[in-house]
Enzyme design. Sequence first.
Site, PDB file in Angstrom:
ATOM      1  N   GLU A 108       0.829  -1.197   0.000  1.00 22.56           N
ATOM      2  CA  GLU A 108       0.000   0.000   0.000  1.00 22.56           C
ATOM      3  C   GLU A 108       0.866   1.250   0.000  1.00 22.56           C
ATOM      4  O   GLU A 108       1.976   1.256   0.534  1.00 22.56           O
ATOM      5  CB  GLU A 108      -0.915   0.020   1.233  1.00 22.56           C
ATOM      6  N   CYS A 121       3.412   9.059   0.502  1.00 21.80           N
ATOM      7  CA  CYS A 121       3.983   8.189   1.529  1.00 21.80           C
ATOM      8  C   CYS A 121       4.275   6.865   0.830  1.00 21.80           C
ATOM      9  O   CYS A 121       3.357   6.091   0.523  1.00 21.80           O
ATOM     10  CB  CYS A 121       2.988   8.025   2.678  1.00 21.80           C
ATOM     11  N   CYS A 128       7.022  -5.532   7.126  1.00 23.35           N
ATOM     12  CA  CYS A 128       8.138  -4.919   7.851  1.00 23.35           C
ATOM     13  C   CYS A 128       8.678  -5.935   8.843  1.00 23.35           C
ATOM     14  O   CYS A 128       7.910  -6.666   9.473  1.00 23.35           O
ATOM     15  CB  CYS A 128       7.680  -3.654   8.581  1.00 23.35           C
ATOM     16  N   CYS A 132       7.554  -3.809  15.647  1.00 24.02           N
ATOM     17  CA  CYS A 132       7.033  -2.890  16.667  1.00 24.02           C
ATOM     18  C   CYS A 132       5.582  -3.272  16.963  1.00 24.02           C
ATOM     19  O   CYS A 132       4.753  -3.316  16.050  1.00 24.02           O
ATOM     20  CB  CYS A 132       7.119  -1.449  16.190  1.00 24.02           C
ATOM     21  N   CYS A 135       2.358  -1.166  15.766  1.00 18.57           N
ATOM     22  CA  CYS A 135       2.282  -0.814  14.341  1.00 18.57           C
ATOM     23  C   CYS A 135       1.704  -1.986  13.559  1.00 18.57           C
ATOM     24  O   CYS A 135       2.216  -3.104  13.631  1.00 18.57           O
ATOM     25  CB  CYS A 135       3.677  -0.458  13.822  1.00 18.57           C
ATOM     26  N   GLY A 182       7.335  -0.846   5.669  1.00 17.49           N
ATOM     27  CA  GLY A 182       8.722  -1.262   5.689  1.00 17.49           C
ATOM     28  C   GLY A 182       9.659  -0.310   6.415  1.00 17.49           C
ATOM     29  O   GLY A 182       9.321   0.827   6.720  1.00 17.49           O
ATOM     30  N   GLU A 183      10.844  -0.813   6.706  1.00 15.72           N
ATOM     31  CA  GLU A 183      11.957  -0.036   7.256  1.00 15.72           C
ATOM     32  C   GLU A 183      12.876   0.327   6.094  1.00 15.72           C
ATOM     33  O   GLU A 183      13.581  -0.528   5.552  1.00 15.72           O
ATOM     34  CB  GLU A 183      12.703  -0.858   8.313  1.00 15.72           C
ATOM     35  N   SER A 216      12.857   7.712   6.693  1.00 12.52           N
ATOM     36  CA  SER A 216      12.631   7.380   8.097  1.00 12.52           C
ATOM     37  C   SER A 216      13.345   6.083   8.464  1.00 12.52           C
ATOM     38  O   SER A 216      13.644   5.243   7.612  1.00 12.52           O
ATOM     39  CB  SER A 216      11.135   7.251   8.379  1.00 12.52           C
ATOM     40  N   SER A 239      12.340   7.339  14.126  1.00  9.95           N
ATOM     41  CA  SER A 239      11.154   6.900  14.869  1.00  9.95           C
ATOM     42  C   SER A 239      11.617   6.391  16.236  1.00  9.95           C
ATOM     43  O   SER A 239      12.037   5.244  16.378  1.00  9.95           O
ATOM     44  CB  SER A 239      10.424   5.791  14.095  1.00  9.95           C
ATOM     45  N   HIS A 241      10.025   7.015  19.767  1.00 13.58           N
ATOM     46  CA  HIS A 241       8.870   6.506  20.520  1.00 13.58           C
ATOM     47  C   HIS A 241       9.126   6.269  22.010  1.00 13.58           C
ATOM     48  O   HIS A 241       8.171   5.989  22.745  1.00 13.58           O
ATOM     49  CB  HIS A 241       8.315   5.226  19.891  1.00 13.58           C
ATOM     50  N   ASN A 318      -2.405   6.015  15.977  1.00 11.77           N
ATOM     51  CA  ASN A 318      -3.535   5.674  15.117  1.00 11.77           C
ATOM     52  C   ASN A 318      -4.032   4.272  15.444  1.00 11.77           C
ATOM     53  O   ASN A 318      -3.235   3.348  15.612  1.00 11.77           O
ATOM     54  CB  ASN A 318      -3.118   5.771  13.647  1.00 11.77           C
ATOM     55  N   CYS A 361      -0.063   6.899   9.815  1.00  7.32           N
ATOM     56  CA  CYS A 361       1.163   6.275  10.310  1.00  7.32           C
ATOM     57  C   CYS A 361       0.846   5.035  11.139  1.00  7.32           C
ATOM     58  O   CYS A 361       0.020   5.073  12.047  1.00  7.32           O
ATOM     59  CB  CYS A 361       1.945   7.265  11.166  1.00  7.32           C
TER      60      CYS A 361
END
Length: 369
Positions: A108, A121, A128, A132, A135, A182-183, A216, A239, A241, A318, A361
Amino acid sequence: MTDRPLIQMSAPRRGKPPRHFADLTHDERIDTVREMGLPAFRAKQLETHYYTHLTVDPKEMTDLPAGGRDDLAAQMFPPLMSPLTSLVADGGATRKTLWTLHDGVKVESVLMKYPERATLCVTSQAGCGMACPFCATGQMGLTRNLSAAEIIEQVRLAARASRDGELGEPVRLSNVVFMGMGEPLANYKAVMQTVRALVAPEPHGFGLSARHVTVSTVGLVPAMDKLTKEGIPVTLALSLHAPDDELRNEIVPVNTRWTVDEALDAAYRFYEATGRRVSIEYALIRDMNDQAHRAAMLARKLRERGDGWVHVNPIPLNPTPGSKWTASDPEVEREFVHTLRDHGIPTTIRDTRGSDIDGACGQLAIKED
């Protein structure tokens, strides 16, 4: 510790996508057209069609010989992805597209229109591997890396859609953020090839400003240092957190390899080398990482490394289906932001565009309903 998948630093090996024009260097494009019995200048014409006119349709390439136009386009522009579904939000200004890739893998991306510009984006991996737990993408696991051309094609298609008014009115795609699935730094080679295509002047690339490209990472320190040495002044977004290792080990598992301080040191090295202010992304999770004392701890760590080098983006978490994680109370969010600002840290709450279509996100996961 909560049960969660192990970190996947390396993508599973799968069949490669067909070689595409966007995978090739300028010299390789020249070699390819020569192998087809065509003069070298045809390569530049193809670059103009792809990066400037945003087309792979031979019918639109009227400056190429009609006899071999279809064969040339077929060889240089094999289909890599096709749209499966699209969802819109924000009055049509945000569009999330589910793509099917050549091997049936699905990814996506999210295209967002702002006044007089658009931002994509973009996705760099299917799934990924960073695991995390808050996510949705991280909970999918990693299916495979995307090729450079698969990432670049997302940009071309988004730029064409923006130009053609598919978001309501014609606008220029001016910003690309590697904050989709993904990273990015775990797919370093393809991502950097994409970055070079983004910032290369037309017709050799899209001609975007490096300042409008954001890469990122959750803190892959060796890759961050490698990015620093590239000398391309993109925006780096870390990122984070959590400001302390005990909590970050829990919610960002890669922290068990590279600590908070190691990630912040690498981010500061990027700033020193490029002069580009680093963004710290911080998803605010209720009763987990949103306490004022953690905001103060984060501010101290940032100030220890200097002034003017960083900007913090708190992100209201989110929602994701079935998750125990939820967003902070608004008053707690305000206190967190005020604490950072009181310590002299520039802070801006991140826009949560597309949350109602699971396009914000941390929400990107494959759903075909």
